[in-house]
Design a protein around this motif. Structure first.
Motif, PDB file in Angstrom:
ATOM      1  N   TRP A   3       0.836  -1.191   0.000  1.00 32.29           N
ATOM      2  CA  TRP A   3       0.000   0.000   0.000  1.00 32.29           C
ATOM      3  C   TRP A   3       0.877   1.250   0.000  1.00 32.29           C
ATOM      4  O   TRP A   3       1.956   1.253   0.573  1.00 32.29           O
ATOM      5  N   ARG A  11     -10.112  11.118  -1.247  1.00 25.52           N
ATOM      6  CA  ARG A  11     -10.383  10.055  -2.219  1.00 25.52           C
ATOM      7  C   ARG A  11     -10.407  10.634  -3.633  1.00 25.52           C
ATOM      8  O   ARG A  11      -9.841  10.055  -4.562  1.00 25.52           O
ATOM      9  N   GLY A  43     -17.503   1.194  -4.045  1.00 22.37           N
ATOM     10  CA  GLY A  43     -17.190   0.935  -2.654  1.00 22.37           C
ATOM     11  C   GLY A  43     -17.927   1.865  -1.723  1.00 22.37           C
ATOM     12  O   GLY A  43     -18.914   2.494  -2.096  1.00 22.37           O
ATOM     13  N   SER A  47     -13.503   2.663   2.090  1.00 21.91           N
ATOM     14  CA  SER A  47     -12.713   1.741   1.273  1.00 21.91           C
ATOM     15  C   SER A  47     -13.510   1.300   0.060  1.00 21.91           C
ATOM     16  O   SER A  47     -14.745   1.356   0.056  1.00 21.91           O
ATOM     17  N   LEU A  76      -7.111  -1.124  -5.086  1.00 19.78           N
ATOM     18  CA  LEU A  76      -7.838  -1.084  -3.817  1.00 19.78           C
ATOM     19  C   LEU A  76      -7.563   0.263  -3.180  1.00 19.78           C
ATOM     20  O   LEU A  76      -6.421   0.722  -3.137  1.00 19.78           O
ATOM     21  N   ARG A  78      -8.331   2.828   0.296  1.00 24.01           N
ATOM     22  CA  ARG A  78      -8.877   2.869   1.651  1.00 24.01           C
ATOM     23  C   ARG A  78      -8.363   4.103   2.373  1.00 24.01           C
ATOM     24  O   ARG A  78      -7.317   4.653   2.041  1.00 24.01           O
ATOM     25  N   TYR A  79      -9.142   4.484   3.356  1.00 24.14           N
ATOM     26  CA  TYR A  79      -8.808   5.639   4.178  1.00 24.14           C
ATOM     27  C   TYR A  79      -8.169   5.156   5.468  1.00 24.14           C
ATOM     28  O   TYR A  79      -8.634   4.205   6.089  1.00 24.14           O
ATOM     29  N   LYS A  80      -7.088   5.815   5.864  1.00 25.07           N
ATOM     30  CA  LYS A  80      -6.411   5.494   7.113  1.00 25.07           C
ATOM     31  C   LYS A  80      -6.320   6.782   7.922  1.00 25.07           C
ATOM     32  O   LYS A  80      -5.693   7.755   7.481  1.00 25.07           O
ATOM     33  N   TRP A  85      -5.928   8.968   2.219  1.00 21.35           N
ATOM     34  CA  TRP A  85      -6.283   7.850   1.351  1.00 21.35           C
ATOM     35  C   TRP A  85      -5.042   7.194   0.772  1.00 21.35           C
ATOM     36  O   TRP A  85      -4.049   7.860   0.471  1.00 21.35           O
TER      37      TRP A  85
END
Length: 141
Positions: A3, A11, A43, A47, A76, A78-80, A85
């Motif tokens: 990642w 996003r 999605g 995510s 793929l 996703r947000y952390k 993102w």
């Protein structure tokens, strides 16, 4: 491949970066041009999957010097929290275990012309058939 995250990114910004067209100089004065022909996000809020169809051409003095390449990408997203993102890039050849790819993307990248993963494409078609069946079922009260 792992990642990668861009601190503070949204996003929308990540999708824009992931689908940006680019051109590079290759060997022997070859120009390599890579264009995103179509993309969509499937999605939720934190995510999902970014599907894209890519095309790459190789030219020298305006003439094609190598066959055009085309492929389906599966990134793929996703947000952390605290980072923003991030994305993990894959493509059809890796047989990703995600099947929400739009059916028209399969038509844009015909197996006969560009190759691809037959088993993954069958999974995409089964996924969409199940989705259609689910939408047809009556809702029970």
């Amino acid at each position: 491949m792992g990642w990668f995250f861009t601190r503070g990114s949204t996003r929308k910004e990540l999708i824009s970066e992931q689908t940006r067209n680019w051109t590079a100089n290759g060997p022997n004065d070859t120009t390599v041009t890579t264009n995103c022909l179509a993309h969509c996000y499937r999605g939720g809020v934190f995510s999902g999957v970014l599907w894209a169809v890519w095309e790459r051409t190789f030219t020298r003095n305006g003439e094609a010097v190598q066959p055009t390449e085309r492929w389906i990408a599966c990134d793929l997203l996703r947000y952390k929290r605290g980072f923003g993102w991030g994305a993990k890039g894959m493509d059809e050849s890796m047989h990703p275990f995600y099947y929400s790819c739009p059916l028209r993307y399969l038509e844009m990248v015909p197996l006969e012309t560009y190759g691809g993963c037959v088993e993954w494409r069958e999974g995409v078609r089964r996924y969409h058939a199940r989705q259609r069946e689910t939408r047809r079922r009556p809702v029970r009260a």
